[in-house]
Design a protein around this motif. Structure first.
Motif, mmCIF file in Angstrom:
data_model
loop_
_atom_site.group_PDB
_atom_site.id
_atom_site.type_symbol
_atom_site.label_atom_id
_atom_site.label_comp_id
_atom_site.label_asym_id
_atom_site.label_seq_id
_atom_site.Cartn_x
_atom_site.Cartn_y
_atom_site.Cartn_z
ATOM 1 N N GLN A 1 66.631 92.954 -14.342
ATOM 2 C CA GLN A 1 65.493 93.781 -13.652
ATOM 3 C C GLN A 1 65.373 94.937 -13.181
ATOM 4 O O GLN A 1 64.943 95.857 -12.861
ATOM 5 C CB GLN A 1 64.765 93.208 -12.342
ATOM 6 N N PHE A 2 67.224 95.624 -13.444
ATOM 7 C CA PHE A 2 67.816 96.731 -13.038
ATOM 8 C C PHE A 2 68.238 97.402 -14.158
ATOM 9 O O PHE A 2 69.082 96.984 -14.946
ATOM 10 C CB PHE A 2 68.393 97.107 -11.855
ATOM 11 N N LYS A 3 68.345 99.175 -13.477
ATOM 12 C CA LYS A 3 69.070 99.979 -14.335
ATOM 13 C C LYS A 3 69.771 100.398 -13.579
ATOM 14 O O LYS A 3 69.584 101.360 -12.852
ATOM 15 C CB LYS A 3 68.228 100.010 -15.329
ATOM 16 N N PHE A 4 71.740 100.748 -13.474
ATOM 17 C CA PHE A 4 72.008 101.005 -12.194
ATOM 18 C C PHE A 4 72.893 101.988 -12.811
ATOM 19 O O PHE A 4 73.020 102.314 -13.654
ATOM 20 C CB PHE A 4 72.609 99.761 -11.883
ATOM 21 N N ASP A 5 73.250 103.522 -11.639
ATOM 22 C CA ASP A 5 73.656 104.618 -11.967
ATOM 23 C C ASP A 5 75.453 104.128 -11.843
ATOM 24 O O ASP A 5 75.228 104.794 -12.898
ATOM 25 C CB ASP A 5 73.186 105.330 -11.303
ATOM 26 N N PHE A 6 75.442 103.380 -10.859
ATOM 27 C CA PHE A 6 77.284 103.106 -11.136
ATOM 28 C C PHE A 6 77.159 101.803 -10.926
ATOM 29 O O PHE A 6 76.293 101.251 -10.338
ATOM 30 C CB PHE A 6 77.622 103.951 -10.154
ATOM 31 N N ALA A 7 78.003 101.193 -11.657
ATOM 32 C CA ALA A 7 78.647 99.714 -11.490
ATOM 33 C C ALA A 7 79.761 99.185 -10.413
ATOM 34 O O ALA A 7 80.816 100.265 -11.038
ATOM 35 C CB ALA A 7 78.546 98.482 -12.109
ATOM 36 N N SER B 1 71.729 105.045 -7.889
ATOM 37 C CA SER B 1 71.845 103.406 -7.155
ATOM 38 C C SER B 1 73.194 102.873 -8.346
ATOM 39 O O SER B 1 73.966 103.396 -8.938
ATOM 40 C CB SER B 1 70.341 103.011 -8.601
ATOM 41 N N VAL B 2 73.680 101.642 -6.930
ATOM 42 C CA VAL B 2 74.722 101.595 -7.562
ATOM 43 C C VAL B 2 74.879 99.695 -7.457
ATOM 44 O O VAL B 2 74.443 99.382 -6.568
ATOM 45 C CB VAL B 2 75.859 102.191 -6.619
ATOM 46 N N PHE B 3 75.590 98.696 -8.457
ATOM 47 C CA PHE B 3 76.094 97.295 -8.285
ATOM 48 C C PHE B 3 77.425 97.607 -7.463
ATOM 49 O O PHE B 3 78.540 97.801 -7.985
ATOM 50 C CB PHE B 3 75.599 96.572 -9.637
ATOM 51 N N LEU B 4 77.945 96.526 -6.325
ATOM 52 C CA LEU B 4 78.227 95.972 -6.496
ATOM 53 C C LEU B 4 78.951 94.986 -6.261
ATOM 54 O O LEU B 4 78.136 94.090 -5.266
ATOM 55 C CB LEU B 4 79.446 96.478 -4.703
ATOM 56 N N ASN B 5 80.351 94.356 -7.185
ATOM 57 C CA ASN B 5 80.079 92.693 -7.290
ATOM 58 C C ASN B 5 81.423 91.826 -6.588
ATOM 59 O O ASN B 5 81.313 92.842 -5.354
ATOM 60 C CB ASN B 5 79.786 91.940 -8.540
ATOM 61 N N LEU C 1 70.721 102.993 -3.178
ATOM 62 C CA LEU C 1 70.268 101.711 -3.788
ATOM 63 C C LEU C 1 71.291 100.616 -3.764
ATOM 64 O O LEU C 1 71.848 101.065 -4.938
ATOM 65 C CB LEU C 1 69.186 101.940 -4.334
ATOM 66 N N ALA C 2 72.046 99.950 -3.210
ATOM 67 C CA ALA C 2 72.751 99.382 -3.044
ATOM 68 C C ALA C 2 72.369 97.933 -4.060
ATOM 69 O O ALA C 2 72.045 97.044 -3.043
ATOM 70 C CB ALA C 2 74.088 98.760 -2.408
ATOM 71 N N VAL C 3 72.376 97.166 -5.030
ATOM 72 C CA VAL C 3 72.473 96.074 -5.114
ATOM 73 C C VAL C 3 73.632 95.067 -5.450
ATOM 74 O O VAL C 3 75.173 95.895 -6.066
ATOM 75 C CB VAL C 3 71.441 95.318 -6.334
ATOM 76 N N THR D 1 76.386 91.225 -17.304
ATOM 77 C CA THR D 1 75.460 91.227 -17.527
ATOM 78 C C THR D 1 75.479 92.588 -16.778
ATOM 79 O O THR D 1 74.790 93.596 -16.155
ATOM 80 C CB THR D 1 74.138 90.069 -16.536
ATOM 81 N N ILE D 2 76.405 92.869 -15.191
ATOM 82 C CA ILE D 2 76.197 94.193 -14.779
ATOM 83 C C ILE D 2 76.921 95.138 -15.676
ATOM 84 O O ILE D 2 76.140 95.803 -15.364
ATOM 85 C CB ILE D 2 77.210 93.905 -14.012
ATOM 86 N N ILE D 3 77.784 95.444 -16.296
ATOM 87 C CA ILE D 3 78.260 96.218 -17.404
ATOM 88 C C ILE D 3 77.085 96.711 -18.099
ATOM 89 O O ILE D 3 76.783 97.781 -18.640
ATOM 90 C CB ILE D 3 79.500 95.236 -18.190
ATOM 91 N N GLU D 4 76.632 95.748 -18.704
ATOM 92 C CA GLU D 4 75.686 95.835 -19.559
ATOM 93 C C GLU D 4 74.954 96.715 -19.220
ATOM 94 O O GLU D 4 73.646 97.356 -19.465
ATOM 95 C CB GLU D 4 74.573 94.686 -20.475
#
Length: 259
Positions: free
Chosen positions: A162-168, A94-98, A117-119, A194-197
């Motif tokens: 609501q998520f816990k990402f493997d990577f941001a 799972s990964v978040f991209l800002n 899973l990309a948020v 918040t992304i970092i947290e």
């Protein structure tokens, strides 16, 4: 006309107009495009201008450069950074991209990743990753920032929690000499914190121009990062801090990018 005369005039024009173009300066001075490009490179290397596609803009200290200009700023460097960063994102995660042009470049390099899973709070990133059938794309709620397709505000932060990402994968507007990550928009800063947290590992994608820019709002400390991806080595002091804090420093070579 010598470059010692052209350079101050180029800066005067940039201050009046906010931007200079290769074509316009070549006509103004009666010189070749190549000569103007060398002038702009010289001025960019000294931090007096930031190169963008087709010209240059003044470095910004309190307001950000326009989004279209940011897209063209150091385009080759961003592609190299994106290649290096995407190569270290595994399949099945799972990964978040800002928000940001650098994160968009990373998204474009993730089109072959499987079971992702990309948020994102970046509509441009979502559109890019929608082309990957093996990527489930989640777009946060939030207030739309029309200038760059970003979503910000309290609704965005609540979605992220609501998520816990493997990577941001995050971008920024500037990096201070001690490694502090800086930005301009306070609402965007709250989202990035918040992304970092909510992320196990945070990758910062930032081309070398971010090391000489200034921005007023602190986002995070160097110690919050797992890695920095850039296209030129930072100052020796910052490189030493990365080593001390065990923050991986990846310097991508734009000339090695096959794209």
């Amino acid at each position: 006309m010598s470059r010692s005369i052209r350079h101050p005039e180029i800066l005067d024009i940039a201050r009046r107009e906010g931007k200079v173009t290769v074509e316009g300066l070549a006509a103004y001075f009666g010189v070749t495009f190549q000569t103007v490009r060398r002038d702009l490179t010289d001025l960019a290397d000294t931090g007096l201008l930031d190169r963008v596609h087709g010209g240059a803009v003044l470095p910004s200290g309190t307001t950000n450069i326009g989004y279209a200009d940011r897209r063209g700023l150091n385009f080759a460097g961003k592609l190299a950074i994106a290649r290096a960063c995407a190569a270290r994102i595994p399949h099945d995660c799972s990964v978040f991209l800002n928000i940001g042009t650098s994160t968009e470049a990373v998204a474009d390099r993730m089109l072959a990743h499987r079971n992702i899973l990309a948020v994102t709070n970046n509509l441009n990133v979502a559109t890019i990753l929608a082309r990957n059938p093996d990527c489930e794309v989640v777009v946060t709620a939030g207030v739309l920032r029309r200038a760059d397709g970003g979503l910000t505000g309290g609704l965005t932060e609540r979605t992220i929690r609501q998520f816990k990402f493997d990577f941001a994968i995050v971008g920024c507007s500037a990096i201070d000499g001690d490694g502090d990550i800086l930005d301009f928009d306070m609402q965007e800063v709250g989202v990035t914190r918040t992304i970092i947290e909510q992320s196990r590992r945070v990758f910062l994608v930032a081309d070398h121009t971010k090391f000489r820019r200034k921005a007023p709002v602190r986002v995070a400390a160097l110690s919050d990062l797992a890695a920095i991806f850039t296209d030129r080595p930072p100052a020796a002091g910052l490189a030493r801090r990365c080593e001390t804090l065990k923050v991986a420093l990846h310097v991508a070579d734009p000339s090695a990018d096959p794209a």
